[in-house]
Design an enzyme around this catalytic site. Structure first.
Site, PDB file in Angstrom:
ATOM      1  N   CYS A 136      45.069  40.946  75.982  1.00 33.72           N
ATOM      2  CA  CYS A 136      44.802  42.371  76.169  1.00 33.72           C
ATOM      3  C   CYS A 136      43.364  42.676  75.784  1.00 33.72           C
ATOM      4  O   CYS A 136      43.110  43.472  74.872  1.00 33.72           O
ATOM      5  CB  CYS A 136      45.752  43.194  75.308  1.00 33.72           C
ATOM      6  SG  CYS A 136      47.458  42.697  75.520  1.00 33.72           S
ATOM      7  N   TYR A 143      34.456  21.505  73.272  1.00 30.43           N
ATOM      8  CA  TYR A 143      34.304  22.892  72.808  1.00 30.43           C
ATOM      9  C   TYR A 143      35.211  23.799  73.645  1.00 30.43           C
ATOM     10  O   TYR A 143      34.773  24.837  74.144  1.00 30.43           O
ATOM     11  CB  TYR A 143      32.844  23.345  72.896  1.00 30.43           C
ATOM     12  CG  TYR A 143      31.877  22.452  72.151  1.00 30.43           C
ATOM     13  CD1 TYR A 143      31.760  22.540  70.768  1.00 30.43           C
ATOM     14  CD2 TYR A 143      31.099  21.516  72.822  1.00 30.43           C
ATOM     15  CE1 TYR A 143      30.871  21.728  70.076  1.00 30.43           C
ATOM     16  CE2 TYR A 143      30.214  20.702  72.144  1.00 30.43           C
ATOM     17  CZ  TYR A 143      30.102  20.799  70.770  1.00 30.43           C
ATOM     18  OH  TYR A 143      29.231  19.998  70.090  1.00 30.43           O
ATOM     19  N   GLU A 155      23.658  11.248  68.898  1.00 29.13           N
ATOM     20  CA  GLU A 155      25.041  11.649  68.579  1.00 29.13           C
ATOM     21  C   GLU A 155      25.487  12.792  69.484  1.00 29.13           C
ATOM     22  O   GLU A 155      25.689  13.916  69.024  1.00 29.13           O
ATOM     23  CB  GLU A 155      25.166  12.024  67.096  1.00 29.13           C
ATOM     24  CG  GLU A 155      24.089  12.975  66.615  1.00 29.13           C
ATOM     25  CD  GLU A 155      24.182  13.339  65.158  1.00 29.13           C
ATOM     26  OE1 GLU A 155      24.740  12.566  64.366  1.00 29.13           O
ATOM     27  OE2 GLU A 155      23.670  14.421  64.808  1.00 29.13           O
TER      28      GLU A 155
HETATM   29  C1  LIG Z   1      27.044  19.821  67.394  1.00 27.22           C
HETATM   30  C2  LIG Z   1      26.167  18.727  66.967  1.00 27.22           C
HETATM   31  C3  LIG Z   1      25.972  17.603  67.773  1.00 27.22           C
HETATM   32  C4  LIG Z   1      26.556  17.476  69.162  1.00 27.22           C
HETATM   33  O1  LIG Z   1      25.961  18.409  70.014  1.00 27.22           O
HETATM   34  P1  LIG Z   1      26.331  18.426  71.580  1.00 27.22           P
HETATM   35  O2  LIG Z   1      25.581  19.598  72.103  1.00 27.22           O
HETATM   36  O3  LIG Z   1      27.809  18.585  71.657  1.00 27.22           O
HETATM   37  O4  LIG Z   1      25.881  17.132  72.159  1.00 27.22           O
HETATM   38  C5  LIG Z   1      25.221  16.564  67.283  1.00 27.22           C
HETATM   39  N1  LIG Z   1      24.650  16.642  66.044  1.00 27.22           N
HETATM   40  C6  LIG Z   1      24.800  17.724  65.258  1.00 27.22           C
HETATM   41  C7  LIG Z   1      24.148  17.750  63.935  1.00 27.22           C
HETATM   42  C8  LIG Z   1      25.540  18.803  65.691  1.00 27.22           C
HETATM   43  O5  LIG Z   1      25.664  19.893  64.904  1.00 27.22           O
END
Ligand SMILES: *Cc1c(COP(=O)(O)O)cnc(C)c1O
Length: 365
Positions: A315, A343, A243
């Site tokens: 600022c 991000y 993921e």
């Molecule tokens: C943030 C997150 C991701 C994605 O992480 P990346 O560094 O953007 O690939 C996947 N799984 C979980 C549980 C996350 O918290």
């Protein structure tokens, strides 16, 4: 090989360059054809491995529409992300994650729910609803070279997992394990972690995200081909899923701004840009110089080929995109920051100083 690899020395595709020069600044440009080609290449490299997109990296609906054609599902980390994604794609599988889920969140329909603790599992069981659970583990594995490690409060250790096992039964089904251990890892590092994690007996494992996006070397991309081949070799009949967030969407986003002032303070050259890190917080949070290209749209005073610090309109001395980076630029020039698709806007403090919000432009061809 990723086919959308940039020509060396060319950070910005032509269609983005053309749009950026003509747009009012500040603006975000999303290169949807670029995202489509990149996601298709990642999908091909990962044949046999399920691919979810971690929505928190960038929940922009147009980006999600492109990604929906290539991913098997979406990972959401809040009720808000769940409503957003299921509203857009009612039929897409959703994995519900995130620490500190409320009872309302635990009642949300899902394809998988990633449970973070024994108490969370008890609260999930108390809903009486059907649930397909992956237990999020926090194993004692060395993670070398990571930008961020997800130890500390995330997931559970062996004792926590053992406490969970007797709670399953009936409509509460244990499907396997979830592990998102670190971010900023390259393919060999992630494969070493996967090899250690896949000693488990579980038939389904979600290996998380965290694929590296090297901001200092925009041309060096995560090796999806090696990662896909490595995961297939490790799978051993198990159902594997990843993921990623950042490595899918970082490359398709650009923050476009214009030079308002160029000056020298005690010998150091500064360019003050429209907008700031309240729109693009990434270089501050990650501590890097955001890669950029200058388009010569200006005719004002400037500097030629010398180290320049690029700052915004806030600022605060923290409002810096890049420090003492060699550049030639003049007032009125357009500065296009690359690698701003993940991000970036969605983690920034938009209302600080109450400057106008950027425009958003989605390129479709
Ligand atoms: C943030 C997150 C991701 C994605 O992480 P990346 O560094 O953007 O690939 C996947 N799984 C979980 C549980 C996350 O918290």
């Amino acid at each position: 090989m990723i086919p959308d690899r940039l020509i060396p020395g060319r950070l910005i595709p032509d269609r983005v360059r053309e749009a950026a020069a003509a747009l009012p600044a500040p603006a975000y440009v999303y290169d949807l054809p670029g995202l489509d080609a990149h996601a298709a290449a990642v999908r091909r490299a990962l044949a046999g491995v399920e691919l979810y997109y971690a929505v928190k990296a960038n929940p922009d609906a147009e980006l999600l529409r492109v990604l929906a054609g290539h991913v098997d599902g979406f990972e959401v980390s809040s009720g808000g992300e769940h409503a957003h994604v299921t509203g857009l794609f009612p039929a897409m599988p959703v994995a519900l994650g995130g620490p500190g889920k409320t009872d309302a969140e635990l009642r949300l329909p899902h394809h998988r729910v990633h449970v973070e603790s024994p108490n969370e599992l008890r609260r999930l069981r108390a809903t009486g609803l059907p649930a397909d659970v992956l237990l999020r583990i926090n194993p004692d594995l060395p993670v070398e070279g990571a930008a961020l490690t997800m130890s500390g409060p995330f997931g559970m250790d062996e004792a926590g997992v053992a406490e969970c096992l007797p709670l399953f039964g009936g409509r509460l089904r244990l499907r396997g394990l979830h592990a998102h251990l670190a971010s900023g890892l390259d393919a060999p590092q992630l494969l070493r972690l996967a090899a250690a994690l896949l000693r488990t007996e579980h038939e389904e494992v979600n290996l998380g995200g965290g694929m590296a996006v090297p901001y200092a070397e925009p041309e060096r991309r995560f090796d999806w081909t090696a990662y896909g081949a490595g995961l297939r070799a490790l799978a051993g009949g198990r159902r594997l899923r990843i993921e990623p967030g950042r490595a899918l969407t970082a490359y398709c986003g650009y923050y476009v701004t214009r030079v308002m002032d160029v000056k020298r303070v005690r010998g150091q050259a500064y360019a003050i840009l429209l907008g700031g890190t309240h729109h693009l917080r990434t270089p501050v949070t990650k501590g890097h110089d955001q890669p950029f290209e200058v388009l010569p749209t200006g005719a004002g005073p400037g500097v030629t080929d010398e180290p320049v610090t690029l700052a915004g309109q806030l600022c605060t001395p923290k409002d810096v995109f890049a420090r003492a980076v060699p550049a030639s630029l003049r007032v009125g020039d357009t500065v296009v920051f690359a690698m701003a698709g993940a991000y970036a806007w969605n983690i920034s403090h938009h209302d600080f100083l109450m400057h106008p919000k950027p425009a958003f432009r989605h390129l479709r061809s």
